[in-house]
Design a protein around this motif. Sequence first.
Motif, mmCIF file in Angstrom:
data_model
loop_
_atom_site.group_PDB
_atom_site.id
_atom_site.type_symbol
_atom_site.label_atom_id
_atom_site.label_comp_id
_atom_site.label_asym_id
_atom_site.label_seq_id
_atom_site.Cartn_x
_atom_site.Cartn_y
_atom_site.Cartn_z
ATOM 1 N N GLU A 28 36.091 39.674 37.572
ATOM 2 C CA GLU A 28 36.255 40.227 36.571
ATOM 3 C C GLU A 28 35.335 41.560 36.043
ATOM 4 O OE1 GLU A 28 38.216 36.446 33.851
ATOM 5 O OE2 GLU A 28 35.849 36.653 34.106
ATOM 6 N N ILE A 29 33.981 41.176 36.390
ATOM 7 C CA ILE A 29 33.024 42.461 35.842
ATOM 8 C C ILE A 29 33.496 43.499 37.087
ATOM 9 C CG2 ILE A 29 31.319 41.713 37.553
ATOM 10 C CD1 ILE A 29 30.942 43.336 34.239
ATOM 11 N N TYR A 30 33.914 43.543 38.246
ATOM 12 C CA TYR A 30 34.276 44.353 38.778
ATOM 13 C C TYR A 30 35.510 45.230 38.310
ATOM 14 C CZ TYR A 30 35.328 47.137 43.115
ATOM 15 O OH TYR A 30 35.810 48.125 44.042
ATOM 16 N N ASP A 79 37.795 50.033 35.697
ATOM 17 C CA ASP A 79 38.551 50.528 34.496
ATOM 18 C C ASP A 79 37.663 51.003 33.485
ATOM 19 O OD1 ASP A 79 40.956 49.845 36.078
ATOM 20 O OD2 ASP A 79 40.773 48.020 35.551
ATOM 21 N N GLY A 80 36.569 51.458 33.553
ATOM 22 C CA GLY A 80 35.980 52.085 32.430
ATOM 23 C C GLY A 80 34.813 51.693 31.789
ATOM 24 N N ALA A 81 34.649 50.218 31.895
ATOM 25 C CA ALA A 81 33.430 49.702 31.418
ATOM 26 C C ALA A 81 32.111 50.227 32.127
ATOM 27 C CB ALA A 81 33.397 48.057 31.434
ATOM 28 N N LYS A 82 31.033 50.890 31.434
ATOM 29 C CA LYS A 82 30.007 51.278 31.955
ATOM 30 C C LYS A 82 28.574 50.734 32.204
ATOM 31 C CE LYS A 82 31.597 56.357 31.229
ATOM 32 N NZ LYS A 82 32.808 55.780 30.815
ATOM 33 N N VAL A 83 28.819 49.191 31.983
ATOM 34 C CA VAL A 83 27.695 48.442 31.868
ATOM 35 C C VAL A 83 26.955 48.190 33.203
ATOM 36 C CG1 VAL A 83 28.919 46.318 32.020
ATOM 37 C CG2 VAL A 83 26.730 46.362 30.773
ATOM 38 N N VAL A 84 27.809 48.438 34.339
ATOM 39 C CA VAL A 84 27.157 48.146 35.620
ATOM 40 C C VAL A 84 28.117 48.882 36.576
ATOM 41 C CG1 VAL A 84 28.374 46.021 35.994
ATOM 42 C CG2 VAL A 84 26.500 46.458 37.286
ATOM 43 N N HIS A 85 27.488 49.308 37.676
ATOM 44 C CA HIS A 85 28.187 50.130 38.678
ATOM 45 C C HIS A 85 29.241 49.075 39.653
ATOM 46 C CE1 HIS A 85 29.389 52.778 41.691
ATOM 47 N NE2 HIS A 85 29.120 53.887 40.788
ATOM 48 N N PRO A 86 30.558 49.539 39.817
ATOM 49 C CA PRO A 86 31.099 48.648 40.736
ATOM 50 C C PRO A 86 30.480 48.417 42.097
ATOM 51 C CG PRO A 86 32.566 50.571 39.973
ATOM 52 C CD PRO A 86 31.037 50.664 39.324
ATOM 53 N N ARG A 87 29.779 49.353 42.589
ATOM 54 C CA ARG A 87 29.371 48.984 43.988
ATOM 55 C C ARG A 87 28.175 48.088 43.929
ATOM 56 N NH1 ARG A 87 26.953 54.125 47.356
ATOM 57 N NH2 ARG A 87 29.028 55.024 46.961
ATOM 58 N N ALA A 88 27.439 48.036 42.815
ATOM 59 C CA ALA A 88 26.369 47.028 42.590
ATOM 60 C C ALA A 88 26.810 45.559 42.544
ATOM 61 C CB ALA A 88 25.793 46.867 41.410
ATOM 62 N N VAL A 89 28.165 45.361 42.072
ATOM 63 C CA VAL A 89 28.808 44.002 41.866
ATOM 64 C C VAL A 89 29.282 43.791 43.094
ATOM 65 C CG1 VAL A 89 30.845 42.933 40.874
ATOM 66 C CG2 VAL A 89 29.683 44.637 39.614
ATOM 67 N N GLU A 90 29.953 44.754 44.053
ATOM 68 C CA GLU A 90 30.291 44.475 45.565
ATOM 69 C C GLU A 90 29.024 43.611 46.127
ATOM 70 O OE1 GLU A 90 31.677 48.073 46.618
ATOM 71 O OE2 GLU A 90 33.869 47.320 46.641
ATOM 72 N N ALA A 95 38.379 40.301 28.649
ATOM 73 C CA ALA A 95 37.981 41.594 28.230
ATOM 74 C C ALA A 95 39.155 42.723 27.993
ATOM 75 C CB ALA A 95 36.710 42.124 29.047
ATOM 76 N N ILE A 96 38.800 43.712 27.480
ATOM 77 C CA ILE A 96 39.926 44.877 27.566
ATOM 78 C C ILE A 96 39.015 45.987 27.752
ATOM 79 C CG2 ILE A 96 41.488 46.095 26.285
ATOM 80 C CD1 ILE A 96 42.338 43.431 26.393
ATOM 81 N N ALA A 97 39.416 46.622 28.807
ATOM 82 C CA ALA A 97 38.676 47.877 29.350
ATOM 83 C C ALA A 97 39.562 49.287 29.077
ATOM 84 C CB ALA A 97 38.184 47.800 30.591
ATOM 85 N N HIS A 98 38.992 50.299 28.974
ATOM 86 C CA HIS A 98 39.745 51.541 28.720
ATOM 87 C C HIS A 98 39.005 52.535 29.738
ATOM 88 C CE1 HIS A 98 36.581 52.245 25.938
ATOM 89 N NE2 HIS A 98 36.880 53.782 26.009
ATOM 90 N N LYS A 99 39.861 53.508 30.234
ATOM 91 C CA LYS A 99 39.364 54.827 30.809
ATOM 92 C C LYS A 99 40.438 56.097 30.352
ATOM 93 C CE LYS A 99 38.513 54.390 35.163
ATOM 94 N NZ LYS A 99 38.597 54.257 36.764
ATOM 95 N N ASN A 100 39.696 56.958 29.827
ATOM 96 C CA ASN A 100 40.226 58.161 29.424
ATOM 97 C C ASN A 100 40.074 59.414 30.596
ATOM 98 O OD1 ASN A 100 40.484 57.098 26.909
ATOM 99 N ND2 ASN A 100 38.535 57.975 26.059
ATOM 100 N N GLY A 101 40.927 60.432 30.174
ATOM 101 C CA GLY A 101 40.971 61.412 31.287
ATOM 102 C C GLY A 101 41.831 61.023 32.511
ATOM 103 N N ILE A 102 42.937 60.647 32.219
ATOM 104 C CA ILE A 102 44.168 60.325 33.103
ATOM 105 C C ILE A 102 45.136 61.393 32.958
ATOM 106 C CG2 ILE A 102 45.428 58.407 34.034
ATOM 107 C CD1 ILE A 102 42.400 57.864 34.203
ATOM 108 N N THR A 103 45.658 61.803 34.064
ATOM 109 C CA THR A 103 46.978 62.421 34.135
ATOM 110 C C THR A 103 48.072 62.001 34.862
ATOM 111 O OG1 THR A 103 45.717 64.534 33.867
ATOM 112 C CG2 THR A 103 47.949 64.907 34.713
ATOM 113 N N GLN A 104 49.010 61.761 34.538
ATOM 114 C CA GLN A 104 50.292 61.103 35.109
ATOM 115 C C GLN A 104 51.129 62.095 35.861
ATOM 116 O OE1 GLN A 104 53.996 59.738 33.041
ATOM 117 N NE2 GLN A 104 53.571 57.749 33.849
#
Length: 407
Positions: free
Chosen positions: A204-206, A211-222, A267-276
Amino acid sequence: MNIIIQKFGGTSVATEELRERVAKKVICSKEEGKAPVVVVSAIGRSGDPYATDTLIGLANRAFKEQSSRELDMIMACGEVISAVIMANTIKALGYEAVALSGLQAGIITDKYHGDAEVVQVDCEPILNLIKEGKIPVVTGFQGATMTGDITTLGRGGSDTTAAILGEALKADIVEIYTDVDGVMTADPRLVPEAKVIDNICYDEIYQMAEDGAKVVHPRAVEIARRGSLTLKIKNTFSDAPGTIINGNMGFKGSSYRNANEDNLLTAIAHKNGITQFTVSFNEDSVEESEKFMNELTNKHISIDLINFFTDRKVFTVDEKNAEKLELLLKSLGYKFKVTAGCSKITAIGHKIRGVPGVMARIVKALASQDVKILQSSDSHTTISCLVKQSDMEKAVNALHQEFNLSR
């Protein structure tokens, strides 16, 4: 040895008063019989004299073209300054501390400047200091190659340093200090009712980090998941208990069968600056699809929210890659449509696996706020929706309320 890794970000060490607060937290761990190893980021944020972005700006103003090797050298300076000042702050309070660069701490990486991978850690330098009763203060974000060239670990790399040292030193826990009380159910700047999550699993934290939450880096979770490390997210500015991250959620398959159950989402995460992008295809063939994907790979363009159909392919890219992708598609003669200014909203929860009706609730909640879903995708633990960025805040609040995450 009861080793504890304590990582402090740039905002946590930005002023003399804050550095003294950090030093007291470290000393408190020492007095409790633990062996603290401190990891620090560069002081402050962009605009502050020694922040990483400030140093990059200095280099770019001086030279328009420079090698990634030299850029790593100047970026690493911010953490070196921070480690020295932090070590001296601890010493001023009566405890022995020693500042260490990534190389001095035994962190050896590959040769990929700017986004290096740690290949080994020589624990002896840090363990020797601990045995002498001293507190190691290690520069985050950096290491060195076998030949001694300084490397950096990518943005957010201080979290990676903390996790790598935690794994190598077999630490009891890795504490990552930030400016919030822990991992929250949504960004509290958008959702005032967001609450701290007491416990959360690696998956979940990964997903939140990706997907936008900046509390911890994904690589650290891995790394934490690989080493079965317990992470704890804590607030530098308070004594809040924080959020514990590990794999012990007691989950062995969903016991939920009704989408109206409470506690389905975490939780609900969000990430801005996306282009489709919607790319049209005159023919649907394996060869054409393979050719298209190879072109994206060759241009180092990562895509997300992927929906492929017989006559078109719909996906998203980070807005920083949008112009490059447009030029590529034009050069290849593809017809395409671009929808810029989007946000990815992701509902995260390991309990939604196999539960029907969750998407129906999401559609209902967003429709109630007149938010149009441009695209969607799902996995075992997530459901993501693409919306216009102007609707992002409404969407996050609507989903947070629909799934009762403030309870």
